[in-house]
Design a protein around this motif. Structure first.
Motif, PDB file in Angstrom:
ATOM      1  N   LEU A  92      18.700  15.339  27.525  1.00  0.00           N
ATOM      2  CA  LEU A  92      19.857  14.444  27.525  1.00  0.00           C
ATOM      3  C   LEU A  92      20.764  14.731  28.719  1.00  0.00           C
ATOM      4  O   LEU A  92      21.268  13.805  29.372  1.00  0.00           O
ATOM      5  CB  LEU A  92      20.645  14.597  26.218  1.00  0.00           C
ATOM      6  N   THR A 118      31.088   7.082  21.600  1.00  0.00           N
ATOM      7  CA  THR A 118      30.577   7.940  20.540  1.00  0.00           C
ATOM      8  C   THR A 118      29.112   7.619  20.257  1.00  0.00           C
ATOM      9  O   THR A 118      28.761   6.468  20.017  1.00  0.00           O
ATOM     10  CB  THR A 118      31.395   7.746  19.247  1.00  0.00           C
ATOM     11  N   CYS A 119      28.281   8.647  20.303  1.00  0.00           N
ATOM     12  CA  CYS A 119      26.841   8.466  20.058  1.00  0.00           C
ATOM     13  C   CYS A 119      26.456   9.102  18.724  1.00  0.00           C
ATOM     14  O   CYS A 119      27.085   8.809  17.718  1.00  0.00           O
ATOM     15  CB  CYS A 119      26.043   9.039  21.226  1.00  0.00           C
ATOM     16  N   CYS A 120      25.504   9.998  18.712  1.00  0.00           N
ATOM     17  CA  CYS A 120      24.957  10.501  17.441  1.00  0.00           C
ATOM     18  C   CYS A 120      25.505  11.868  17.050  1.00  0.00           C
ATOM     19  O   CYS A 120      25.979  12.622  17.896  1.00  0.00           O
ATOM     20  CB  CYS A 120      23.435  10.569  17.527  1.00  0.00           C
ATOM     21  N   ASP A 137      18.495  12.438  18.552  1.00  0.00           N
ATOM     22  CA  ASP A 137      18.827  11.109  18.032  1.00  0.00           C
ATOM     23  C   ASP A 137      19.511  10.259  19.092  1.00  0.00           C
ATOM     24  O   ASP A 137      19.314   9.037  19.142  1.00  0.00           O
ATOM     25  CB  ASP A 137      19.732  11.244  16.804  1.00  0.00           C
ATOM     26  N   THR A 138      20.330  10.898  19.941  1.00  0.00           N
ATOM     27  CA  THR A 138      21.010  10.152  20.999  1.00  0.00           C
ATOM     28  C   THR A 138      20.014   9.613  22.019  1.00  0.00           C
ATOM     29  O   THR A 138      20.120   8.469  22.470  1.00  0.00           O
ATOM     30  CB  THR A 138      22.053  11.047  21.702  1.00  0.00           C
ATOM     31  N   GLN A 185      28.897  16.414  17.448  1.00  0.00           N
ATOM     32  CA  GLN A 185      29.033  15.005  17.834  1.00  0.00           C
ATOM     33  C   GLN A 185      28.874  14.886  19.344  1.00  0.00           C
ATOM     34  O   GLN A 185      29.498  15.636  20.107  1.00  0.00           O
ATOM     35  CB  GLN A 185      30.423  14.473  17.433  1.00  0.00           C
ATOM     36  N   ILE A 186      28.038  13.953  19.789  1.00  0.00           N
ATOM     37  CA  ILE A 186      27.835  13.716  21.218  1.00  0.00           C
ATOM     38  C   ILE A 186      28.606  12.476  21.657  1.00  0.00           C
ATOM     39  O   ILE A 186      28.559  11.431  20.995  1.00  0.00           O
ATOM     40  CB  ILE A 186      26.337  13.555  21.548  1.00  0.00           C
ATOM     41  N   THR A 187      29.320  12.616  22.763  1.00  0.00           N
ATOM     42  CA  THR A 187      30.069  11.502  23.360  1.00  0.00           C
ATOM     43  C   THR A 187      29.654  11.384  24.817  1.00  0.00           C
ATOM     44  O   THR A 187      29.594  12.385  25.527  1.00  0.00           O
ATOM     45  CB  THR A 187      31.583  11.738  23.255  1.00  0.00           C
TER      46      THR A 187
END
Length: 297
Positions: A178, A216-218, A235-236, A209-211
């Motif tokens: 990623l 805001t993503c997964c 997941d992202t 939490q990924i941003t």
């Protein structure tokens, strides 16, 4: 009595599309009942065909196959690794169903040679074979049901083409993938630990939490910070792959941020030029102490 597939093989030479049926038999290990499902699974979006006012391609079958593949592989992994925890099982399944693995499997069983596509861009369609593999699973489900999906994945794929034990313990760094994705597009990615709780009496559980560029993503939930980051990244990556609109939104936010930054730099340059272009102000400050005294009164 002859087994059903043997009977079908005997009848096969009288069919018009004998060669196509034979190709599917080599890939699947059985003959299709309704070959139209499998033909649709091979049609990439770039080669859609129009029937009764609708464009037909393999995208709907890919959606179905994705869900069925998760269930079948999850079933196999659950039964194979008795006593293993959820996190281990989830990671193992994700390694099997990830696009890189599906692409390789599609090529190894010869599915790539049957895909119908009018595009030649290998970068844009880097997952075309993996998508067709999922669509093929969707076709098997519609044609023969869940048991044949299990037969195809279990006997044809897992037994012959995948070492499940070796793959389970192979480290796949989704976070690095990623970050690499972000570096290529020069976008900002943050991994925020948003929750830390306990499962039962003592087992810690972390949620990340990924941003990306403010979008805001997964989320990922795991038994360590690293595992939660890896699951969130996995997941992202899947979400970015399946949602071009999300990617465009991220890139749009990046462009807006760059535009605001450029405007800020220009404003600062203009202010600097204004100060330098006012020699009277410089003289009054540096050469006229009386003026400063008057200003204080």
């Amino acid at each position: 009595m002859y087994p059903k597939d043997i009977i079908e093989r005997i009848k096969l030479p009288f069919r018009k599309d004998k060669e196509l049926y034979s190709s599917f038999y080599k890939i699947l290990g059985f003959y299709p009942h309704h070959i139209q499902y499998y033909e649709q699974a091979l049609h990439h979006k770039s080669s859609s065909i129009k029937k009764q006012g609708s464009w037909i391609n393999n995208e709907r079958l890919e959606f179905l196959g994705d869900a069925i593949l998760d269930a079948v592989v999850g079933d196999i992994v659950f039964r194979h690794f008795k006593g293993k925890r959820e996190g281990f099982l989830t990671n193992t399944r994700s390694k099997i169903v990830q696009r890189e693995t599906l692409n390789r499997l599609a090529v190894e069983i010869g599915l790539d040679k049957l895909i119908i596509s009018s595009t030649h861009s290998s970068t844009h369609n880097s997952y075309m074979c993996g998508n067709a593999f999922e669509a093929m699973v969707g076709a098997i489900y519609l044609d023969r049901g869940y048991s044949y999906c299990m037969r195809f994945i279990g006997k044809r794929i897992m037994t012959q083409l995948i070492n499940i034990d070796k793959l389970a313990y192979k480290e796949v760094n989704f976070k690095s993938k990623l970050i690499e994705w972000g570096q290529k597009r020069r976008v900002e990615i943050t991994f925020d630990l948003i929750d830390q709780a306990r499962e039962g009496s003592s087992t810690p559980v972390f949620t990340t939490q990924i941003t990306i560029e403010g979008v805001t993503c997964c989320k990922g939930r795991g038994y360590s910070k690293k595992e939660s980051q890896q699951l969130a990244a996995k997941d992202t990556l899947a979400l970015l792959r399946k949602s071009p609109k999300l990617v465009e939104r991220i890139l749009s936010n990046k462009r807006q941020k760059e535009a605001l930054s450029e405007m800020s730099i220009q404003d600062n340059e203009q202010q600097t030029i204004t100060v330098v272009a006012s020699p009277k102000l410089q003289v009054s400050v540096t050469e006229s102490p009386e003026f400063s005294m008057v200003g204080r009164r």
